[in-house]
Design a protein around this motif. Structure first.
Motif, PDB file in Angstrom:
ATOM      1  N   LYS A 103       0.885  -1.066   0.160  1.00  0.00           N
ATOM      2  CA  LYS A 103       0.048  -0.063   0.021  1.00  0.00           C
ATOM      3  C   LYS A 103       0.779   1.250  -0.176  1.00  0.00           C
ATOM      4  CE  LYS A 103      -3.675  -2.342   2.434  1.00  0.00           C
ATOM      5  NZ  LYS A 103      -4.644  -2.054   3.743  1.00  0.00           N
ATOM      6  N   ILE A 104       0.197   2.421  -0.677  1.00  0.00           N
ATOM      7  CA  ILE A 104       0.867   3.697  -0.560  1.00  0.00           C
ATOM      8  C   ILE A 104       1.171   4.135   0.768  1.00  0.00           C
ATOM      9  CG2 ILE A 104       0.704   6.109  -1.242  1.00  0.00           C
ATOM     10  CD1 ILE A 104       1.687   4.303  -3.505  1.00  0.00           C
ATOM     11  N   GLU A 105       2.308   4.502   1.280  1.00  0.00           N
ATOM     12  CA  GLU A 105       2.453   5.150   2.700  1.00  0.00           C
ATOM     13  C   GLU A 105       2.691   6.475   2.344  1.00  0.00           C
ATOM     14  OE1 GLU A 105       6.006   3.123   3.977  1.00  0.00           O
ATOM     15  OE2 GLU A 105       4.816   1.263   4.527  1.00  0.00           O
ATOM     16  N   ASP A 106       1.493   7.322   2.674  1.00  0.00           N
ATOM     17  CA  ASP A 106       1.568   8.782   2.644  1.00  0.00           C
ATOM     18  C   ASP A 106       0.287   9.356   3.608  1.00  0.00           C
ATOM     19  OD1 ASP A 106       2.691  11.064   0.185  1.00  0.00           O
ATOM     20  OD2 ASP A 106       0.368  11.344   1.225  1.00  0.00           O
ATOM     21  N   GLU A 107       0.663  10.586   4.019  1.00  0.00           N
ATOM     22  CA  GLU A 107      -0.042  11.091   5.037  1.00  0.00           C
ATOM     23  C   GLU A 107      -1.570  11.715   4.392  1.00  0.00           C
ATOM     24  OE1 GLU A 107       2.171  14.160   7.132  1.00  0.00           O
ATOM     25  OE2 GLU A 107       3.386  12.683   8.378  1.00  0.00           O
ATOM     26  N   ASP A 108      -1.358  11.965   3.168  1.00  0.00           N
ATOM     27  CA  ASP A 108      -2.486  12.548   2.363  1.00  0.00           C
ATOM     28  C   ASP A 108      -3.547  11.410   2.134  1.00  0.00           C
ATOM     29  OD1 ASP A 108      -4.538  13.424   0.337  1.00  0.00           O
ATOM     30  OD2 ASP A 108      -3.123  14.713  -0.309  1.00  0.00           O
ATOM     31  N   PRO A 109      -4.705  11.656   2.936  1.00  0.00           N
ATOM     32  CA  PRO A 109      -5.696  10.486   2.593  1.00  0.00           C
ATOM     33  C   PRO A 109      -6.002  10.027   1.312  1.00  0.00           C
ATOM     34  CG  PRO A 109      -6.800  12.506   3.638  1.00  0.00           C
ATOM     35  CD  PRO A 109      -5.389  12.691   3.623  1.00  0.00           C
ATOM     36  N   GLY A 110      -5.550  10.902   0.252  1.00  0.00           N
ATOM     37  CA  GLY A 110      -6.146  10.825  -1.344  1.00  0.00           C
ATOM     38  C   GLY A 110      -5.082   9.786  -1.674  1.00  0.00           C
ATOM     39  N   TYR A 111      -4.003   9.560  -1.155  1.00  0.00           N
ATOM     40  CA  TYR A 111      -3.088   8.439  -1.515  1.00  0.00           C
ATOM     41  C   TYR A 111      -2.822   7.514  -0.441  1.00  0.00           C
ATOM     42  CZ  TYR A 111      -2.211  12.357  -4.982  1.00  0.00           C
ATOM     43  OH  TYR A 111      -2.129  13.175  -5.834  1.00  0.00           O
ATOM     44  N   GLY A 112      -2.531   7.709   0.776  1.00  0.00           N
ATOM     45  CA  GLY A 112      -2.282   6.887   1.555  1.00  0.00           C
ATOM     46  C   GLY A 112      -3.132   5.657   1.787  1.00  0.00           C
ATOM     47  N   GLY A 113      -2.625   4.606   1.950  1.00  0.00           N
ATOM     48  CA  GLY A 113      -3.343   3.151   1.937  1.00  0.00           C
ATOM     49  C   GLY A 113      -3.948   2.543   0.741  1.00  0.00           C
ATOM     50  N   ALA A 114      -3.693   3.249  -0.374  1.00  0.00           N
ATOM     51  CA  ALA A 114      -4.276   2.745  -1.604  1.00  0.00           C
ATOM     52  C   ALA A 114      -3.428   1.721  -1.835  1.00  0.00           C
ATOM     53  CB  ALA A 114      -3.908   3.719  -2.630  1.00  0.00           C
ATOM     54  N   HIS A 115      -4.032   0.511  -2.470  1.00  0.00           N
ATOM     55  CA  HIS A 115      -3.340  -0.734  -2.634  1.00  0.00           C
ATOM     56  C   HIS A 115      -2.767  -0.446  -4.197  1.00  0.00           C
ATOM     57  CE1 HIS A 115      -2.617  -5.088  -3.215  1.00  0.00           C
ATOM     58  NE2 HIS A 115      -3.244  -5.011  -4.362  1.00  0.00           N
TER      59      HIS A 115
END
Length: 232
Positions: A103-115
């Motif tokens: 998953k993407i590791e980013d603080e922005d919820p538009g990116y973070g957690g995306a598979h």
């Protein structure tokens, strides 16, 4: 069937999308608006080319593949997660991106957690495929020596139920989508700046195509938002 593709980018007045101008303080309002829209535009996935993914997320890191060098794999798509809330689609022809997790590791919820879903050519190394499987990254094949973007989009629709895709650069992947006639909508946040000669355009090697202006909004004295729909 394939996803509805929205090319969402921050641009200069002269249509450049990458370059040193983006790092200037004067461009902060435009980039903030870009990220706000990225969080609000309804889309199940965002997609970038290898260079953009590397600059934004992997930072040039690459794994040691020695533990997988004897592995041989068939060229079959690998689906690690077909029920994620959001997907990060990486068009990475030769398998050069060094992911550490699925998953993407980013603080922005538009990116973070995306598979993460890698879109690859079939001549990619077996060891890289084995590594992706070991960390749970999905991957798709979209051609042997040339990327078949329409096939990639069909697979994204069929495997992951992605109906709306934000295409977020850079110039090469944007241009490839544009030449293939696969961009349905343009979502452009324009900063009030002229870029320098080394900056890159919205589309690299574009083809002639018509769009209809559907929205023009003055966000501030240094930010303009423009939305275009492809003319049928």
């Amino acid at each position: 069937m394939h996803p509805y593709v929205i090319c969402h980018m921050t641009t200069s007045i002269d249509g450049k999308v990458t370059g040193s101008f983006l790092g200037r303080e004067e461009c902060v309002p435009a980039t903030e608006e870009y990220y706000r829209l990225n969080r609000e535009i309804p889309a199940e996935a965002f997609a970038c080319g290898r260079v953009t993914m590397e600059e934004s997320f992997t930072g040039g890191w690459y794994p040691n593949l020695s533990a997988f060098e004897t592995v041989k794999l068939n060229r079959e798509d690998y689906i690690a997660d077909s029920h994620a809330l959001r997907y990060a689609v990486a068009f990475d022809r030769k398998g050069r991106l060094g992911w550490k997790t699925s998953k993407i590791e980013d603080e922005d919820p538009g990116y973070g957690g995306a598979h993460i879903v890698e879109v690859l050519l079939e001549d990619v190394d077996d060891a890289y495929l084995a590594y992706l499987q070991s960390i749970g990254v999905s991957y798709l094949f979209a051609g042997q020596s040339e990327m078949d973007l329409e096939l990639a989009l069909e697979k994204l629709w069929n495997y992951f139920s992605i109906q709306h895709l934000l295409l977020e650069g850079g110039s090469e992947i944007n241009g490839a989508f544009e030449r293939a006639g696969l961009i349905d909508e343009l979502s452009l946040v324009q900063a009030s700046v002229i870029a320098d000669a080394d900056s890159k355009p919205l589309f690299q090697q574009s083809s002639l195509e018509d769009y209809i202006l559907k929205e023009a909004k003055v966000v501030s004295d240094c930010v303009l938002y423009l939305r275009y729909l492809k003319k049928e």
